[in-house]
Scaffold this motif. Structure first.
Motif, PDB file in Angstrom:
ATOM      1  N   TYR A  12       4.899   3.211 -12.593  1.00 46.70           N
ATOM      2  CA  TYR A  12       5.414   2.490 -11.420  1.00 46.70           C
ATOM      3  C   TYR A  12       5.212   3.331 -10.170  1.00 46.70           C
ATOM      4  CZ  TYR A  12       8.055   0.239 -15.178  1.00 46.70           C
ATOM      5  OH  TYR A  12       8.414  -0.391 -16.332  1.00 46.70           O
ATOM      6  N   ILE A  13       4.923   2.651  -9.069  1.00 43.87           N
ATOM      7  CA  ILE A  13       4.880   3.364  -7.782  1.00 43.87           C
ATOM      8  C   ILE A  13       5.423   2.416  -6.706  1.00 43.87           C
ATOM      9  CG2 ILE A  13       2.463   2.699  -7.256  1.00 43.87           C
ATOM     10  CD1 ILE A  13       2.177   5.553  -6.034  1.00 43.87           C
ATOM     11  N   GLY A  14       6.262   2.932  -5.850  1.00 44.28           N
ATOM     12  CA  GLY A  14       6.776   2.146  -4.736  1.00 44.28           C
ATOM     13  C   GLY A  14       6.045   2.560  -3.468  1.00 44.28           C
ATOM     14  N   VAL A  15       5.698   1.577  -2.656  1.00 40.69           N
ATOM     15  CA  VAL A  15       5.013   1.892  -1.395  1.00 40.69           C
ATOM     16  C   VAL A  15       5.914   1.453  -0.249  1.00 40.69           C
ATOM     17  CG1 VAL A  15       2.941   1.549  -0.006  1.00 40.69           C
ATOM     18  CG2 VAL A  15       2.768   1.563  -2.514  1.00 40.69           C
ATOM     19  N   GLY A  16       6.415   2.425   0.478  1.00 40.10           N
ATOM     20  CA  GLY A  16       7.362   2.142   1.555  1.00 40.10           C
ATOM     21  C   GLY A  16       8.761   2.073   0.993  1.00 40.10           C
ATOM     22  N   ASN A  17       9.719   2.494   1.808  1.00 39.90           N
ATOM     23  CA  ASN A  17      11.112   2.453   1.352  1.00 39.90           C
ATOM     24  C   ASN A  17      11.777   1.166   1.800  1.00 39.90           C
ATOM     25  OD1 ASN A  17      13.787   3.151   0.572  1.00 39.90           O
ATOM     26  ND2 ASN A  17      14.149   3.908   2.639  1.00 39.90           N
ATOM     27  N   GLU A  18      12.388   1.231   2.951  1.00 37.06           N
ATOM     28  CA  GLU A  18      13.222   0.123   3.397  1.00 37.06           C
ATOM     29  C   GLU A  18      12.593  -0.410   4.673  1.00 37.06           C
ATOM     30  OE1 GLU A  18      17.259   1.179   4.844  1.00 37.06           O
ATOM     31  OE2 GLU A  18      17.887   0.361   2.901  1.00 37.06           O
ATOM     32  N   GLN A  19      11.393  -0.936   4.531  1.00 37.74           N
ATOM     33  CA  GLN A  19      10.624  -1.321   5.719  1.00 37.74           C
ATOM     34  C   GLN A  19      10.887  -2.780   6.051  1.00 37.74           C
ATOM     35  OE1 GLN A  19       9.277   2.384   4.520  1.00 37.74           O
ATOM     36  NE2 GLN A  19       9.624   1.498   6.484  1.00 37.74           N
ATOM     37  N   TRP A  20      10.570  -3.136   7.282  1.00 38.38           N
ATOM     38  CA  TRP A  20      10.738  -4.545   7.643  1.00 38.38           C
ATOM     39  C   TRP A  20       9.719  -4.952   8.699  1.00 38.38           C
ATOM     40  CZ3 TRP A  20      14.721  -1.025   8.989  1.00 38.38           C
ATOM     41  CH2 TRP A  20      14.874  -0.782  10.355  1.00 38.38           C
ATOM     42  N   GLY A  21       9.690  -6.273   8.972  1.00 38.48           N
ATOM     43  CA  GLY A  21       8.781  -6.813   9.978  1.00 38.48           C
ATOM     44  C   GLY A  21       7.359  -6.931   9.454  1.00 38.48           C
ATOM     45  N   SER A  22       6.505  -7.557  10.272  1.00 35.37           N
ATOM     46  CA  SER A  22       5.117  -7.788   9.834  1.00 35.37           C
ATOM     47  C   SER A  22       4.364  -6.478   9.688  1.00 35.37           C
ATOM     48  CB  SER A  22       4.410  -8.695  10.838  1.00 35.37           C
ATOM     49  OG  SER A  22       4.431  -8.061  12.104  1.00 35.37           O
ATOM     50  N   GLU A  23       4.877  -5.422  10.366  1.00 34.50           N
ATOM     51  CA  GLU A  23       4.184  -4.125  10.245  1.00 34.50           C
ATOM     52  C   GLU A  23       4.199  -3.608   8.810  1.00 34.50           C
ATOM     53  OE1 GLU A  23       6.798  -5.121  12.073  1.00 34.50           O
ATOM     54  OE2 GLU A  23       7.423  -3.459  13.351  1.00 34.50           O
ATOM     55  N   TYR A  24       5.143  -4.105   8.009  1.00 34.96           N
ATOM     56  CA  TYR A  24       5.178  -3.623   6.618  1.00 34.96           C
ATOM     57  C   TYR A  24       4.102  -4.279   5.745  1.00 34.96           C
ATOM     58  CZ  TYR A  24       6.691  -2.626   1.889  1.00 34.96           C
ATOM     59  OH  TYR A  24       6.710  -2.261   0.564  1.00 34.96           O
ATOM     60  N   PRO A  25       4.111  -5.621   5.575  1.00 41.22           N
ATOM     61  CA  PRO A  25       3.080  -6.196   4.691  1.00 41.22           C
ATOM     62  C   PRO A  25       1.660  -5.859   5.121  1.00 41.22           C
ATOM     63  CG  PRO A  25       4.466  -7.921   5.667  1.00 41.22           C
ATOM     64  CD  PRO A  25       5.072  -6.617   6.038  1.00 41.22           C
ATOM     65  N   TYR A  72      -6.284   1.636 -10.346  1.00 40.29           N
ATOM     66  CA  TYR A  72      -5.311   1.718 -11.456  1.00 40.29           C
ATOM     67  C   TYR A  72      -4.711   0.327 -11.691  1.00 40.29           C
ATOM     68  CZ  TYR A  72      -5.673   6.730 -10.476  1.00 40.29           C
ATOM     69  OH  TYR A  72      -6.149   8.005 -10.270  1.00 40.29           O
ATOM     70  N   PRO A  73      -5.492  -0.564 -12.313  1.00 37.69           N
ATOM     71  CA  PRO A  73      -5.021  -1.960 -12.434  1.00 37.69           C
ATOM     72  C   PRO A  73      -3.703  -2.120 -13.187  1.00 37.69           C
ATOM     73  CG  PRO A  73      -7.142  -1.616 -13.586  1.00 37.69           C
ATOM     74  CD  PRO A  73      -6.837  -0.360 -12.848  1.00 37.69           C
ATOM     75  N   LYS A  74      -3.367  -1.164 -14.034  1.00 37.82           N
ATOM     76  CA  LYS A  74      -2.121  -1.356 -14.810  1.00 37.82           C
ATOM     77  C   LYS A  74      -0.872  -0.849 -14.083  1.00 37.82           C
ATOM     78  CE  LYS A  74      -3.920  -1.401 -19.457  1.00 37.82           C
ATOM     79  NZ  LYS A  74      -4.483  -0.419 -20.402  1.00 37.82           N
ATOM     80  N   MET A  75      -1.090  -0.147 -12.983  1.00 37.00           N
ATOM     81  CA  MET A  75       0.062   0.433 -12.276  1.00 37.00           C
ATOM     82  C   MET A  75       0.947  -0.690 -11.714  1.00 37.00           C
ATOM     83  SD  MET A  75       1.413   3.384 -11.524  1.00 37.00           S
ATOM     84  CE  MET A  75       0.112   4.239 -12.349  1.00 37.00           C
ATOM     85  N   GLN A  76       2.248  -0.594 -11.905  1.00 41.06           N
ATOM     86  CA  GLN A  76       3.183  -1.590 -11.363  1.00 41.06           C
ATOM     87  C   GLN A  76       3.567  -1.162  -9.952  1.00 41.06           C
ATOM     88  OE1 GLN A  76       5.762  -3.701 -13.801  1.00 41.06           O
ATOM     89  NE2 GLN A  76       3.719  -4.080 -14.617  1.00 41.06           N
ATOM     90  N   ILE A  77       3.359  -2.067  -9.005  1.00 43.11           N
ATOM     91  CA  ILE A  77       3.600  -1.720  -7.600  1.00 43.11           C
ATOM     92  C   ILE A  77       4.897  -2.375  -7.117  1.00 43.11           C
ATOM     93  CG2 ILE A  77       2.672  -1.866  -5.247  1.00 43.11           C
ATOM     94  CD1 ILE A  77      -0.123  -1.979  -6.543  1.00 43.11           C
ATOM     95  N   ILE A  78       5.660  -1.569  -6.388  1.00 41.92           N
ATOM     96  CA  ILE A  78       6.945  -2.057  -5.875  1.00 41.92           C
ATOM     97  C   ILE A  78       6.892  -2.168  -4.359  1.00 41.92           C
ATOM     98  CG2 ILE A  78       9.410  -1.474  -5.686  1.00 41.92           C
ATOM     99  CD1 ILE A  78       8.891  -0.043  -8.478  1.00 41.92           C
ATOM    100  N   GLY A  79       7.239  -3.348  -3.868  1.00 39.85           N
ATOM    101  CA  GLY A  79       7.324  -3.569  -2.420  1.00 39.85           C
ATOM    102  C   GLY A  79       8.780  -3.701  -2.021  1.00 39.85           C
ATOM    103  N   SER A  80       9.018  -3.794  -0.715  1.00 36.76           N
ATOM    104  CA  SER A  80      10.392  -3.784  -0.200  1.00 36.76           C
ATOM    105  C   SER A  80      10.783  -5.134   0.396  1.00 36.76           C
ATOM    106  CB  SER A  80      10.492  -2.693   0.866  1.00 36.76           C
ATOM    107  OG  SER A  80      11.651  -2.862   1.636  1.00 36.76           O
TER     108      SER A  80
END
Ligand code: AHR
Length: 650
Positions: free
Chosen positions: A367-380, A394-402
């Motif tokens: 698992y990997i998270g990208v960004g912590n507690e981001q907001w607004g269009s600047e995040y996506p 790394y196609p199998k890596m699970q990605i975490i968004g906020s």
């Protein structure tokens, strides 16, 4: 008809007996309808270096500013005699400052320095401490004396070290303490005519968690392991982002030889003016290698969060504070390199570094998270290129968004669909909310889209008005968590936050574990996490009252799981109301003549504001008793304001 005497095992189980009689409230557990698997990651830990959680906390180093790299180079030190700061021919390029001690030139004068530690240097009677220092002596052999100083300013342990080389070399001694001292100091003084150069002055207890040399404070790390965490999220929190990008957590600076990891400011030093700590820095001594190792040692999946190029948005309104989308390459490469560091073959650049640090085997990062507690269009718009690059390599890596800093509202409503569009695997939700909020959100996940990304409740805690770790906050969390459990098909991870707080150095509360330099205390909230962490089950079982899930009716909250491996049925029930309630647990599917032993664990207090403290660490702790089951219906009395877990193994 049941023989009452036979069913009572302990006095504490008096309220729990088998009956065939009809009751007005019945919780029906469908024991044969085995539902969604519960992820092993379900209940985990969130770690952030806030409240002196790392340096001065979990990281067992006792010396503050050990490499003289704080902007005020002698912060934490008291010098006397001839002590000079220099950088000439420094041994560690990323920590260039060191001290030169020269003779005071008089038999009745002295040269040396003392370190104040983190809110004092604490010693425990009978414990061994490893003092180490990098040193050289340009003009032939020299000597230093190392002393443990107590609160009366008395040196109570002394050890001499000969510095016998003109080249930089590491010297080490182990010193046993004959006293317990809460607020002592470490003193080093020159004990020869020849001067000496000293760098990276360090003191650790020998008895660290799992005996690691650059190790962790044993009581604190053990408390983490004792929760049985499924996942370990690090290094935060806002610390990922930094007050500015310069001070974001840069994982590459946190690996390699510990002496050459550069200092970073701690983002929490000036955040709250009423709790300001200008001496709060990150030595990176507890770095990504140590985080991965700790995850492995605790049996938790590691979950690193990396910067997405946005500095803390609470602290930066100006777009120029962030990396432009077109300039993100270096940040994306950092994320890819991190995966290589964790999992890569030892022939790869970063995999080799991991092996050189002592762990040739992969850490098996998933698992990997990208960004912590981001907001607004600047995040996506920043997350998108990360997702593309990670998916492609790394196609199998699970990605975490906020989903941003709030549990609902404009930003939250905007970000969830954006996360779906980007097809992240999990969405990180944060909620620091009142008791009322938690008790109103028992059904929060019942109606979530089952097809989209899964939920990671990545930071949450009940915040009572007085911000204490009181019983009512813990009970509210316990009640709310039945809703996480019932929805384990989409809620895959949940981590209470923050984890640690030094009683003298906190910026934020409530926190799960409190400590001073000698002792630690597990909050009542900790015990809730532990009850769930040790009893997650493998599959959800449907549990209803009057055909509905139990998410707040009459102040009741409940969930049920099966542990297939042990054939154990686990029912968790919170009674948040002011009155005791009689219930029947109907284990639908148990044979009418079923016979088993069960255990019941109760967390209860009449005083809703009580907390566990260092002085009274067991004010409220779970109490276990046993009972027996015969038949499929169990009558129970739930005391007012209580959380109870029933376990039956067939
Ligand atoms: O847990 C404390 C802080 O709360 C975290 O750093 C941040 O992500 C959130 O705002």
């Amino acid at each position: 008809m049941l023989n009452l005497k036979q069913s009572i095992i302990t006095g504490a189980a008096l309220s729990l007996f088998i009956t065939a009689a009809a009751q007005n409230k019945e919780l029906t557990i469908q024991t044969k309808k085995i539902g969604a698997p519960i992820q092993p990651t379900m209940y985990g830990l969130f770690f952030e270096d806030i409240n002196y959680a790392a340096d001065g906390g979990l990281y067992a180093e006792m010396i503050k500013n050990r490499s003289f790299e704080f902007p005020q180079n002698f912060m934490g030190w008291n010098t006397f005699g001839n002590v000079e700061l220099t950088t000439q021919n420094a041994p560690f390029e990323k920590n260039p400052h060191y001290v030169r001690l020269t003779s005071a030139n008089h038999g009745h004068k002295a040269t040396g320095l003392e370190n104040e530690g983190f809110f004092g240097v604490a010693y425990k009677k009978g414990e061994d401490y490893r003092f180490s220092v990098w040193a050289k002596s340009d003009k032939g052999e020299s000597r230093i004396k190392v002393e443990f100083i107590n609160q009366n300013n008395d040196p109570f342990e002394k050890q001499e070290i000969k510095i016998d080389s003109k080249e930089w070399k590491k010297y080490e001694v182990v010193i046993k303490s004959s006293q317990t001292v809460a607020k002592g100091k470490l003193r080093i003084f020159l004990d020869s005519k020849n001067g000496v150069d000293l760098e990276h002055i360090s003191l650790f207890p020998v008895d660290t968690y799992k005996g690691e040399v650059n190790g962790l404070r044993k009581d604190l790390a053990q408390a983490l392991e004792d929760i049985n965490p499924g996942v370990f999220r690090f290094p935060g929190g806002c610390i990922v982002e930094g007050t500015d990008l310069e001070t974001r957590y840069d994982w590459k600076k946190s690996v390699g030889p510990v002496e050459n990891r550069p200092l970073n400011e701690n983002r929490w030093n000036y955040t709250f003016q009423h709790r300001m700590y200008p001496d709060y820095f990150q030595s990176y001594g507890l770095g990504f290698y140590e985080y991965f190792l700790l995850s492995e040692q605790m049996g938790a999946e590691p979950l690193p969060i990396v910067s997405c190029g946005l500095a803390c948005q609470f602290q930066n309104d100006d777009a120029s504070a962030h990396v432009a989308v077109c300039d993100l390459d270096g940040y994306i490469q950092d994320a890819l390199d991190l995966i290589e560091f964790a999992n890569g073959d030892t022939t790869t650049t970063w995999g080799k570094l991991r092996a050189d640090m002592g762990h040739p085997a992969s850490f098996n990062l998933k698992y990997i998270g990208v960004g912590n507690e981001q907001w607004g269009s600047e995040y996506p718009e920043r997350l998108e290129p990360f997702v593309k690059a990670i998916r492609s390599k790394y196609p199998k890596m699970q990605i975490i968004g906020s989903s941003g800093p709030n549990s609902e509202g404009k930003e939250f409503d905007y970000l969830w669909p954006e996360m779906k569009k980007l097809k992240v695997d999990l969405v990180d939700e944060h909620f620091y909310r009142s008791e009322e909020w938690f008790l109103n959100q028992g059904a929060r996940y019942d109606k979530y889209d089952r097809k989209g990304p899964k939920v990671f409740a990545g930071e949450y805690a009940c915040h009572p008005k007085n911000r204490k770790n009181n019983f009512m906050s813990a009970l509210s969390e316990a009640a709310f968590m039945t809703g996480l459990e019932r929805n384990a098909d989409i809620v895959h991870m949940a981590t209470y936050a923050p984890l640690f707080a030094h009683v003298e150095g906190w910026q934020w509360r409530p926190d799960m574990i409190w400590f001073d330099n000698l002792n630690s205390v597990k909050s009542i909230n900790y015990y809730v996490q532990q009850m769930y962490g040790h009893n997650p089950g493998t599959n959800v079982l449907p549990l209803t009252m009057d055909g509905k899930s139990v998410s707040g009716q009459d102040g009741l909250f409940a969930s049920a799981v099966l542990d297939k491996n042990t054939k154990t049925y686990i029912v968790k029930v919170a009674n948040t109301s002011d009155k005791a309630q009689n219930l029947v647990l109907n284990f639908n599917g148990f044979a009418k003549n079923a016979s088993a032993k069960g255990t019941k664990t109760v967390l209860i207090s009449e005083n809703l504001d009580v907390e566990n403290t260092l002085d009274n660490p067991n004010a409220v702790i779970p109490v276990e008793s046993s009972f027996s089951v015969s038949g499929n219906k169990v009558e129970v009395e739930l005391p007012a304001k209580s959380f109870t877990m029933y376990k039956v193994t067939l």
